[in-house]
Write a protein that holds these residues in place. Structure first.
Motif, PDB file in Angstrom:
ATOM      1  N   ALA A  46       3.629   4.125 -42.218  1.00  0.00           N
ATOM      2  CA  ALA A  46       4.963   3.771 -42.726  1.00  0.00           C
ATOM      3  C   ALA A  46       5.294   2.303 -42.541  1.00  0.00           C
ATOM      4  O   ALA A  46       6.342   1.834 -43.023  1.00  0.00           O
ATOM      5  N   ILE A  47       4.439   1.556 -41.857  1.00  0.00           N
ATOM      6  CA  ILE A  47       4.745   0.146 -41.554  1.00  0.00           C
ATOM      7  C   ILE A  47       3.866  -0.764 -42.409  1.00  0.00           C
ATOM      8  O   ILE A  47       2.641  -0.799 -42.249  1.00  0.00           O
ATOM      9  N   ILE A  48       4.504  -1.474 -43.318  1.00  0.00           N
ATOM     10  CA  ILE A  48       3.806  -2.442 -44.164  1.00  0.00           C
ATOM     11  C   ILE A  48       4.284  -3.861 -43.863  1.00  0.00           C
ATOM     12  O   ILE A  48       3.544  -4.831 -44.007  1.00  0.00           O
ATOM     13  N   SER A  49       5.506  -3.986 -43.403  1.00  0.00           N
ATOM     14  CA  SER A  49       6.077  -5.296 -43.079  1.00  0.00           C
ATOM     15  C   SER A  49       6.719  -5.233 -41.696  1.00  0.00           C
ATOM     16  O   SER A  49       6.912  -4.154 -41.127  1.00  0.00           O
ATOM     17  N   LYS A  50       7.076  -6.395 -41.162  1.00  0.00           N
ATOM     18  CA  LYS A  50       7.733  -6.453 -39.857  1.00  0.00           C
ATOM     19  C   LYS A  50       9.051  -5.682 -39.879  1.00  0.00           C
ATOM     20  O   LYS A  50       9.420  -5.046 -38.896  1.00  0.00           O
ATOM     21  N   GLU A  51       9.763  -5.766 -41.037  1.00  0.00           N
ATOM     22  CA  GLU A  51      11.049  -5.096 -41.132  1.00  0.00           C
ATOM     23  C   GLU A  51      10.917  -3.579 -41.015  1.00  0.00           C
ATOM     24  O   GLU A  51      11.833  -2.887 -40.548  1.00  0.00           O
ATOM     25  N   ASP A  52       9.750  -3.044 -41.415  1.00  0.00           N
ATOM     26  CA  ASP A  52       9.552  -1.600 -41.362  1.00  0.00           C
ATOM     27  C   ASP A  52       9.594  -1.060 -39.930  1.00  0.00           C
ATOM     28  O   ASP A  52       9.925   0.121 -39.723  1.00  0.00           O
ATOM     29  N   MET A  53       9.275  -1.902 -38.952  1.00  0.00           N
ATOM     30  CA  MET A  53       9.274  -1.435 -37.556  1.00  0.00           C
ATOM     31  C   MET A  53      10.667  -1.011 -37.122  1.00  0.00           C
ATOM     32  O   MET A  53      10.832  -0.066 -36.343  1.00  0.00           O
ATOM     33  N   THR A  54      11.681  -1.685 -37.631  1.00  0.00           N
ATOM     34  CA  THR A  54      13.054  -1.367 -37.222  1.00  0.00           C
ATOM     35  C   THR A  54      13.546  -0.068 -37.848  1.00  0.00           C
ATOM     36  O   THR A  54      14.570   0.486 -37.415  1.00  0.00           O
ATOM     37  N   GLN A  55      12.833   0.425 -38.881  1.00  0.00           N
ATOM     38  CA  GLN A  55      13.245   1.646 -39.565  1.00  0.00           C
ATOM     39  C   GLN A  55      12.627   2.903 -38.936  1.00  0.00           C
ATOM     40  O   GLN A  55      12.949   4.013 -39.378  1.00  0.00           O
ATOM     41  N   GLN A  56      11.770   2.726 -37.935  1.00  0.00           N
ATOM     42  CA  GLN A  56      11.086   3.869 -37.321  1.00  0.00           C
ATOM     43  C   GLN A  56      11.960   4.500 -36.237  1.00  0.00           C
ATOM     44  O   GLN A  56      12.886   3.878 -35.702  1.00  0.00           O
ATOM     45  N   LYS A  57      11.637   5.764 -35.925  1.00  0.00           N
ATOM     46  CA  LYS A  57      12.367   6.496 -34.889  1.00  0.00           C
ATOM     47  C   LYS A  57      12.022   5.987 -33.485  1.00  0.00           C
ATOM     48  O   LYS A  57      12.740   6.295 -32.525  1.00  0.00           O
ATOM     49  N   VAL A  58      10.939   5.244 -33.371  1.00  0.00           N
ATOM     50  CA  VAL A  58      10.499   4.731 -32.068  1.00  0.00           C
ATOM     51  C   VAL A  58      10.714   3.221 -32.014  1.00  0.00           C
ATOM     52  O   VAL A  58      10.841   2.557 -33.047  1.00  0.00           O
ATOM     53  N   LYS A  59      10.754   2.699 -30.800  1.00  0.00           N
ATOM     54  CA  LYS A  59      10.999   1.269 -30.602  1.00  0.00           C
ATOM     55  C   LYS A  59       9.701   0.558 -30.256  1.00  0.00           C
ATOM     56  O   LYS A  59       8.929   1.021 -29.423  1.00  0.00           O
ATOM     57  N   PHE A  60       9.462  -0.569 -30.913  1.00  0.00           N
ATOM     58  CA  PHE A  60       8.261  -1.359 -30.665  1.00  0.00           C
ATOM     59  C   PHE A  60       8.564  -2.506 -29.687  1.00  0.00           C
ATOM     60  O   PHE A  60       9.645  -3.097 -29.735  1.00  0.00           O
ATOM     61  N   SER A  61       7.602  -2.779 -28.834  1.00  0.00           N
ATOM     62  CA  SER A  61       7.708  -3.901 -27.894  1.00  0.00           C
ATOM     63  C   SER A  61       6.932  -5.089 -28.444  1.00  0.00           C
ATOM     64  O   SER A  61       5.773  -4.951 -28.858  1.00  0.00           O
ATOM     65  N   ALA A  62       7.583  -6.250 -28.481  1.00  0.00           N
ATOM     66  CA  ALA A  62       6.919  -7.469 -28.947  1.00  0.00           C
ATOM     67  C   ALA A  62       6.132  -8.082 -27.786  1.00  0.00           C
ATOM     68  O   ALA A  62       6.716  -8.545 -26.812  1.00  0.00           O
ATOM     69  N   LEU A  63       4.804  -8.062 -27.885  1.00  0.00           N
ATOM     70  CA  LEU A  63       3.954  -8.611 -26.817  1.00  0.00           C
ATOM     71  C   LEU A  63       3.727 -10.102 -26.975  1.00  0.00           C
ATOM     72  O   LEU A  63       3.194 -10.739 -26.058  1.00  0.00           O
ATOM     73  N   GLY A  64       4.088 -10.657 -28.129  1.00  0.00           N
ATOM     74  CA  GLY A  64       3.853 -12.073 -28.352  1.00  0.00           C
ATOM     75  C   GLY A  64       2.407 -12.334 -28.734  1.00  0.00           C
ATOM     76  O   GLY A  64       1.651 -11.432 -29.121  1.00  0.00           O
ATOM     77  N   SER A  65       1.991 -13.581 -28.624  1.00  0.00           N
ATOM     78  CA  SER A  65       0.624 -13.973 -28.980  1.00  0.00           C
ATOM     79  C   SER A  65      -0.327 -13.593 -27.854  1.00  0.00           C
ATOM     80  O   SER A  65      -0.151 -13.999 -26.705  1.00  0.00           O
ATOM     81  N   ILE A  66      -1.353 -12.803 -28.186  1.00  0.00           N
ATOM     82  CA  ILE A  66      -2.323 -12.367 -27.177  1.00  0.00           C
ATOM     83  C   ILE A  66      -3.731 -12.696 -27.638  1.00  0.00           C
ATOM     84  O   ILE A  66      -3.979 -12.949 -28.828  1.00  0.00           O
ATOM     85  N   ASN A  67      -4.678 -12.695 -26.687  1.00  0.00           N
ATOM     86  CA  ASN A  67      -6.089 -12.849 -27.033  1.00  0.00           C
ATOM     87  C   ASN A  67      -6.836 -11.567 -26.700  1.00  0.00           C
ATOM     88  O   ASN A  67      -6.247 -10.566 -26.307  1.00  0.00           O
ATOM     89  N   ARG A  68      -8.143 -11.597 -26.823  1.00  0.00           N
ATOM     90  CA  ARG A  68      -8.948 -10.389 -26.640  1.00  0.00           C
ATOM     91  C   ARG A  68      -8.978  -9.904 -25.194  1.00  0.00           C
ATOM     92  O   ARG A  68      -9.398  -8.782 -24.931  1.00  0.00           O
ATOM     93  N   GLN A  69      -8.580 -10.741 -24.247  1.00  0.00           N
ATOM     94  CA  GLN A  69      -8.620 -10.352 -22.833  1.00  0.00           C
ATOM     95  C   GLN A  69      -7.241 -10.031 -22.268  1.00  0.00           C
ATOM     96  O   GLN A  69      -7.082  -9.890 -21.056  1.00  0.00           O
ATOM     97  N   SER A  70      -6.243  -9.901 -23.135  1.00  0.00           N
ATOM     98  CA  SER A  70      -4.879  -9.715 -22.655  1.00  0.00           C
ATOM     99  C   SER A  70      -4.755  -8.495 -21.751  1.00  0.00           C
ATOM    100  O   SER A  70      -5.239  -7.406 -22.074  1.00  0.00           O
ATOM    101  N   GLN A  71      -4.109  -8.685 -20.607  1.00  0.00           N
ATOM    102  CA  GLN A  71      -3.873  -7.599 -19.671  1.00  0.00           C
ATOM    103  C   GLN A  71      -2.716  -6.707 -20.108  1.00  0.00           C
ATOM    104  O   GLN A  71      -2.434  -5.688 -19.468  1.00  0.00           O
TER     105      GLN A  71
END
Length: 624
Positions: free
Chosen positions: A506-531
């Motif tokens: 159901a998510i094609i754009s960033k705006e679609d995240m706000t339309q979901q029943k669940v809340k997303f956490s913004a992790l910011g910019s991460i790399n392959r080793q992110s904890q």
């Protein structure tokens, strides 16, 4: 480049460094071992040389302190693994030292002296070599000059041989750049996790499913080994001691002066004469001094020591500089006042003539000046001695077959019991690896004995395991709750994944995240080793491309249930952004990593040719 340094400090970067450096850890344990012996305190022999239990214990202590310095939890350190690693490193170190010496890799005393004189740690504020700093270093290490020279000689040979093996691997710089660029890739991530427990009430597990699973995995379904563990614990702070006596204060005062090297505050200068004509030169110097020549001028003209440029000034007299010859020098200085000159003294340095240039003995603190500190030291010393005596007494009672309850009653310490103490997944107060190892030791269990003292962090424990229940295959009845919990998690996780997949579609754009029943956490910019990501999340986080101005969503099954990751485009790092220095440093790390296999092969060859023998009985004795 800062990003590369950040990567090398990251978990992946540290793993790469660890892969390179762990096999070389034994370089820090080089030294000279004793000759071969049948002594029960010998844990290993390498040809005609041997490693003692004391040397192994020192190596174990060094390892433990290094781990703790890196913020490792001391209670979680596996002592058995630590012991094995320390022994292997000592053996590897000695094998390489012996081989390096055989190949003629070494340094002369003169070269070592020149190297040490250039070390910043031994130079004063003017950049000149300081005998006082050198002496304090020897005293802190608890070694003599000769021991330091032997250590430096062995270390140099060891490093030289190691470099000749490890640094020989070739790895294309283009591949290194590609590897670095992958690790430096970043992208923005938004995350939501579906916990499997939230779906557990939607699933059922039938008896047939449990029976089928049991018959398919019967050999894998086993109980956890358990004992009932009785124990006592003791700390130095629990020991009461008597008031400090005057005699004890005096002893502490003398020790205090020796530790700070303030028992003799006289400043001295020297003239060092070496060579075959040192004797005749010394007589010539003595005569010129008698005729009124200045000591500093003669030092500049005659002395072969670097202190000659400073008129022979070597600071305060320090016995550690002279090692076993300290008493000889001290005797020559006895009774000398400011301006007095000693008789020539023959030492391993050559012939030395000393003069006292100043006397600050009146500045030595009196016992009253430092009384509070000395009292604290004396009480601490008395408490440590009493604690040591208490530990010895309890150990003797344990050896004599007393039960832990009898010991607790006699020594007036608290006695406790933990029922169903598990060998695996132990979350109790005593769930440290070293205690678990002792609690499930076959000999201790068979004899139902009380162990010798076990030190964990700041506490000392004695344990007695009873009612041992070994690992056994679970019956169908015993396995039922285990299987039901496992199948419930599997089914609930599948439901969580289905929900994650539905959300991701159901998510094609960033705006679609706000339309979901669940809340997303913004992790910011991460790399392959992110904890911030679980391992399963890391595996998919960079697996798909996103449009330059949009996002894509990815679902993944995880240990916690399932996750949805919404990610934008991957930010690439161009090769041109890496400096030549960064490229060379990383290339060296990778090449050293590849060179480790060559080093291990070479060590295996040395083991065969030198005849390494390990004394298992000494290793597993109670002294280690």
């Amino acid at each position: 480049m800062d990003k590369l340094r950040d990567f090398l400090k990251s978990k992946m970067g540290q793993l790469l460094m660890a892969l390179c450096l762990i096999p070389m850890a034994f370089l820090g344990f080089s030294g000279s071992f004793g000759g071969a012996s049948s002594d029960p305190n010998t844990v290993a022999t390498i040809g005609k040389r041997s490693i003692t239990t004391n040397e192994l214990q020192n190596a174990i202590t060094n390892y433990r302190q290094a781990l703790i310095a890196q913020d490792a939890n001391a209670s979680q350190i596996n002592e058995s693994v630590l012991k094995d690693q320390a022994l292997q490193d000592l053996i590897n170190s000695d094998l390489l030292v012996q081989q390096a010496n055989k190949l003629g890799m070494g340094l002369s005393d003169k070269t070592i002296s020149m190297i040490l004189q250039k070390q910043r740690v031994f130079q004063d504020e003017n950049g000149e070599f300081s005998n006082a700093l050198f002496a304090n270093f020897l005293k802190t290490r608890g070694i003599t000059k000769d021991q330091l020279f032997d250590e430096q000689r062995s270390q140099y040979a060891l490093n030289q041989l190691n470099r000749s093996i490890v640094s020989s691997s070739i790895y294309p710089i283009s591949a290194i750049n590609s590897f670095i660029n992958l690790q430096l890739q970043t992208r923005n991530v938004w995350l939501h996790r579906f916990n499997w427990q939230d779906f557990a009430n939607q699933v059922t597990v039938s008896d047939n499913e449990i029976n089928d699973y049991y018959h398919q995995h019967q050999n894998d379904l086993q109980s956890i080994a358990m004992v009932d563990l009785s124990y006592i614990t003791l700390t130095p702070e629990e020991i009461n001691v008597e008031a400090v006596t005057d005699e004890e204060m005096n002893q502490q005062y003398e020790a205090y002066k020796q530790e700070l090297n303030i028992d003799d505050m006289r400043e001295i200068s020297q003239i060092l004469l070496t060579g075959e004509d040192a004797g005749s030169k010394s007589q010539e110097v003595i005569q010129k001094l008698a005729d009124g020549a200045k000591f500093a001028a003669l030092a500049k003209a005659y002395s072969d020591d670097p202190s000659a440029e400073n008129g022979g000034d070597i600071g305060r007299f320090n016995a550690a500089v002279f090692g076993n010859e300290a008493n000889k020098v001290k005797k020559a200085l006895n009774g000398l006042k400011v301006g007095d000159v000693s008789k020539p003294v023959t030492t391993s340095y050559g012939i030395q003539i000393f003069t006292v240039t100043s006397n600050n003995n009146d500045k030595i603190p009196s016992i009253d000046d430092v009384r509070p500190e000395l009292e604290d030291r004396a009480i601490r010393y008395k408490r440590e001695q009493a604690f040591s005596d208490k530990v010895t007494q309890i150990n003797e009672l344990a050896v004599n077959g007393y039960s832990i309850q009898d010991i607790a009653d006699q020594e007036k310490v608290t006695f406790k019991t933990i029922k169903d103490f598990q060998e695996e997944d132990n979350q109790t107060e005593l769930g440290q690896p070293i205690i678990i190892e002792k609690a499930f030791d076959d000999n201790i269990i068979q004899e139902q004995a009380v162990t010798a003292n076990i030190n964990v962090n700041s506490k000392t424990y004695w344990i007695q395991p009873v009612n041992y229940r070994p690992i056994k295959s679970l019956s169908a009845e015993e396995a039922t709750p285990v299987i039901k919990a496992l199948l419930t998690k599997q089914k609930a996780s599948k439901l969580a994944l289905q929900e994650a997949q539905t959300t991701a579609k159901a998510i094609i754009s960033k705006e679609d995240m706000t339309q979901q029943k669940v809340k997303f956490s913004a992790l910011g910019s991460i790399n392959r080793q992110s904890q911030k990501l679980l391992e399963a999340e890391k595996a998919v986080a960079f697996s798909q491309k996103a449009p330059d101005s949009g996002v894509i969503s990815i679902s993944a099954l995880t240990d916690l249930g399932a996750s949805v990751l919404v990610v934008d485009k991957v930010n690439e790092v161009e090769q041109s952004q890496l400096s030549d220095i960064d490229q060379r440093q990383t290339a060296l790390i990778v090449r050293q990593n590849l060179g480790q296999s060559d080093l291990q092969d070479y060590l295996e060859y040395l083991r065969i040719t030198h005849g390494v023998k390990i004394n298992e009985e000494a290793i597993h004795s109670g002294t280690l």
